[in-house]
Design an enzyme around this catalytic site. Sequence first.
Site, short mmCIF file in Angstrom:
data_model
loop_
_atom_site.label_atom_id
_atom_site.label_comp_id
_atom_site.label_asym_id
_atom_site.label_seq_id
_atom_site.Cartn_x
_atom_site.Cartn_y
_atom_site.Cartn_z
N LEU A 16 7.94 -42.75 1.80
CA LEU A 16 7.56 -44.14 1.52
C LEU A 16 8.46 -45.14 2.22
O LEU A 16 8.17 -46.34 2.21
CB LEU A 16 7.57 -44.41 0.02
N ARG A 17 9.59 -44.68 2.79
CA ARG A 17 10.56 -45.59 3.44
C ARG A 17 11.06 -46.62 2.43
O ARG A 17 11.01 -46.42 1.23
CB ARG A 17 9.95 -46.27 4.69
N HIS A 135 12.78 -28.11 4.01
CA HIS A 135 12.25 -28.28 5.37
C HIS A 135 12.62 -26.99 6.09
O HIS A 135 13.77 -26.80 6.47
CB HIS A 135 12.85 -29.51 6.07
N LEU A 218 6.86 -32.98 12.52
CA LEU A 218 7.65 -31.76 12.39
C LEU A 218 7.45 -31.19 10.99
O LEU A 218 7.47 -31.96 10.03
CB LEU A 218 9.14 -32.05 12.63
N ASP A 246 2.88 -35.32 3.47
CA ASP A 246 3.96 -35.59 4.45
C ASP A 246 3.65 -36.84 5.26
O ASP A 246 4.09 -36.98 6.41
CB ASP A 246 4.20 -34.39 5.37
N HIS A 250 6.00 -44.45 11.03
CA HIS A 250 7.00 -44.97 11.97
C HIS A 250 6.39 -46.16 12.67
O HIS A 250 5.19 -46.15 12.98
CB HIS A 250 7.36 -43.91 13.03
O1 DOR Z 1 7.18 -35.35 11.06
C1 DOR Z 1 8.02 -35.54 10.21
N1 DOR Z 1 8.37 -36.77 9.82
N2 DOR Z 1 8.61 -34.48 9.66
C2 DOR Z 1 9.64 -34.61 8.82
O2 DOR Z 1 10.16 -33.62 8.38
C3 DOR Z 1 10.19 -35.95 8.48
C4 DOR Z 1 9.19 -36.98 8.68
C5 DOR Z 1 9.76 -38.38 8.69
O3 DOR Z 1 10.54 -38.72 7.79
O4 DOR Z 1 9.43 -39.15 9.58
ZN ZN Z 2 8.36 -34.80 5.14
#
Ligand code: DOR
Ligand code: ZN
Length: 343
Positions: A16-17, A135, A218, A246, A250
């Site tokens: 959620l940032r 992870h 990832l 997940d 960004h």
């Molecule tokens: O793709 C990903 N983004 N994998 C992760 O493990 C972290 C996540 C992120 O926080 O951006």
């Molecule tokens: Zn994650």
Amino acid sequence: MDTLTIARPDDCHLHLRDGPALAAVLADTARRFARAVVMPNLRPPLTTVAAALAYGERIRAALPAGADFTPLLTLYLTEATTGEELRAAKAAGIVGVKLYPAGATTHSDAGVRRVEAIYPQLEVMQAIDLPLLVHGEVTDPAVDVFDREAVFIERHLAPVVERFALLRVVLEHITTREGVDFVLGARAGVAASITPQHLSMNRGALFEGGLRPHHYCLPVLKREEHREAVLAAAISGDAKFFLGTDSAPHPLRDKHSACGCAGIYSAHAGIELYAEAFEAAGALAKLEAFASHHGADFYRLPRNTGTLTLRRAPARVPDSLPFGDDVLVPLRAGGQVAWQVVD
Ligand code: DOR
Ligand code: ZN
């Protein structure tokens, strides 16, 4: 069947940032999910109970009026995490402790360098029944990026699961046949979350007509045979597998960059994408247990009593969404999702 009503689902793995980013994305999740297991990889990471609880307050404060949503908080595990902090986490209702191998992904630099170094913490977590969320990727540069999950399982996860025989463990966002097989063959108390992208795309999606940064996350997307294994697990009805989007927003500038960030934003269609994938697999009837029962049962929380209704009707996904001082490109941007939330 053109509509589907299920118990309100839980998102068992969500980013959620904070600040304006949190304010921009939270409503998408709260509209669909009753609860979400919220990841602690903020800057700085949530390594203390006080920091996690304060974050929980900021999430609550950012909720739209009338929203019915509960964040389930997690703690960021480091080699310095104390037993006292873990016991305080349990007492405070924190639902799990996240293991990031240092350098594996976004904001993981404070994570764990040597898995054996956190055995004392795992001992405490086992004793107080506080789940470990993993992870599961090695960071060894000698290991091919597509093999990092399978190698992590063999080198680190299998020994942990054997040594701490009562520790509850979630292998987050599984992406491989090896991940599926490991969880299927593991003792009780070992589970896995599954994202919409790993159900619906293989690694070809990274290169469809050009380089596709918005399909980069990832663990990275894998070969088709792995997608098929992950999908089979999701629709199997096995309670070891549950929904965790997940969703990881960004800003566009960090995705369109010479060193683009990993993360796919899916919260805008966080249940619809699963409905689509389950329907395509002829398994819509299995969606409710995967999305609304298995996660709650693993975390020993009551199942949600409210409902969510979906309708099979294509919805257009915007090219971008507002995201603080930038924009965010959602999964399927400019395209369609076959289902909509109606109530
Ligand atoms: O793709 C990903 N983004 N994998 C992760 O493990 C972290 C996540 C992120 O926080 O951006
Ligand atoms: Zn994650």
